[in-house]
Design a protein around this motif. Structure first.
Motif, PDB file in Angstrom:
ATOM      1  N   THR A 170       0.851  -1.182   0.000  1.00 31.72           N
ATOM      2  CA  THR A 170       0.000   0.000   0.000  1.00 31.72           C
ATOM      3  C   THR A 170       0.887   1.232   0.000  1.00 31.72           C
ATOM      4  OG1 THR A 170      -0.121   0.052   2.397  1.00 31.72           O
ATOM      5  CG2 THR A 170      -1.873  -1.140   1.251  1.00 31.72           C
TER       6      THR A 170
ATOM      7  N   GLU B  31       0.467   5.783   0.351  1.00 29.44           N
ATOM      8  CA  GLU B  31      -0.385   6.953   0.529  1.00 29.44           C
ATOM      9  C   GLU B  31      -0.255   7.854  -0.688  1.00 29.44           C
ATOM     10  OE1 GLU B  31      -0.835  10.709   3.520  1.00 29.44           O
ATOM     11  OE2 GLU B  31      -0.181   8.788   4.348  1.00 29.44           O
TER      12      GLU B  31
ATOM     13  N   GLU C  53      -2.203  11.457  -2.180  1.00 29.66           N
ATOM     14  CA  GLU C  53      -3.147  12.561  -1.980  1.00 29.66           C
ATOM     15  C   GLU C  53      -3.935  12.389  -0.679  1.00 29.66           C
ATOM     16  OE1 GLU C  53      -5.488  12.916  -5.545  1.00 29.66           O
ATOM     17  OE2 GLU C  53      -3.785  13.708  -6.680  1.00 29.66           O
ATOM     18  N   GLY C  54      -3.237  11.974   0.373  1.00 34.38           N
ATOM     19  CA  GLY C  54      -3.834  11.886   1.699  1.00 34.38           C
ATOM     20  C   GLY C  54      -4.665  10.657   1.976  1.00 34.38           C
ATOM     21  N   LYS C  55      -4.673   9.682   1.067  1.00 34.02           N
ATOM     22  CA  LYS C  55      -5.456   8.474   1.265  1.00 34.02           C
ATOM     23  C   LYS C  55      -4.590   7.255   0.952  1.00 34.02           C
ATOM     24  CE  LYS C  55      -9.932   6.512   0.135  1.00 34.02           C
ATOM     25  NZ  LYS C  55     -11.078   6.554  -0.738  1.00 34.02           N
ATOM     26  N   GLU C  56      -4.807   6.167   1.664  1.00 33.81           N
ATOM     27  CA  GLU C  56      -4.044   4.930   1.484  1.00 33.81           C
ATOM     28  C   GLU C  56      -4.690   4.072   0.399  1.00 33.81           C
ATOM     29  OE1 GLU C  56      -0.713   2.738   2.990  1.00 33.81           O
ATOM     30  OE2 GLU C  56      -1.449   4.675   3.607  1.00 33.81           O
ATOM     31  N   TYR C  57      -3.878   3.626  -0.592  1.00 35.38           N
ATOM     32  CA  TYR C  57      -4.369   2.804  -1.702  1.00 35.38           C
ATOM     33  C   TYR C  57      -3.490   1.569  -1.857  1.00 35.38           C
ATOM     34  CZ  TYR C  57      -6.919   6.974  -3.226  1.00 35.38           C
ATOM     35  OH  TYR C  57      -7.743   8.057  -3.295  1.00 35.38           O
TER      36      TYR C  57
END
Length: 89
Positions: free
Chosen positions: A34, A36, A38-42
């Motif tokens: 995973t 991060e 743009e401020g989100k975990e993908y």
């Protein structure tokens, strides 16, 4: 739709490591990594090549030799080939 027969369709972060470009798109690709973005975990999936670095899409030309394949082969390996006429007689 029937339940439990379709793969998990989720947002995945693809990274073209050759061009250092990130793509966020939906995919069924499975990955344990995973990252991060743009401020989100993908979920993170690295790529060797994509449209950002492929010569067809970028317009870059690869170097090609002007001599033919046979001439190139003979230039590299011609000395290993056979005996000279003088040695054969």
């Amino acid at each position: 739709m029937r339940k439990d027969i379709h793969p998990d369709y989720q947002e995945v972060l693809f990274h073209d490591t050759n061009a250092d470009v990130f793509f966020l798109t939906r995919s069924t690709a499975k990955t344990k990594a995973t990252r991060e973005y743009e401020g989100k975990e993908y979920p993170y999936y690295p790529l060797d090549i994509s449209s950002a670095s492929h010569p067809f899409y970028t317009g870059e030309q690869r170097k090609t030799s002007t001599e033919g394949r046979v001439a190139s082969f003979n230039k590299r390996f011609g000395a290993f080939g056979g005996r000279s006429k003088k040695a054969a007689e």
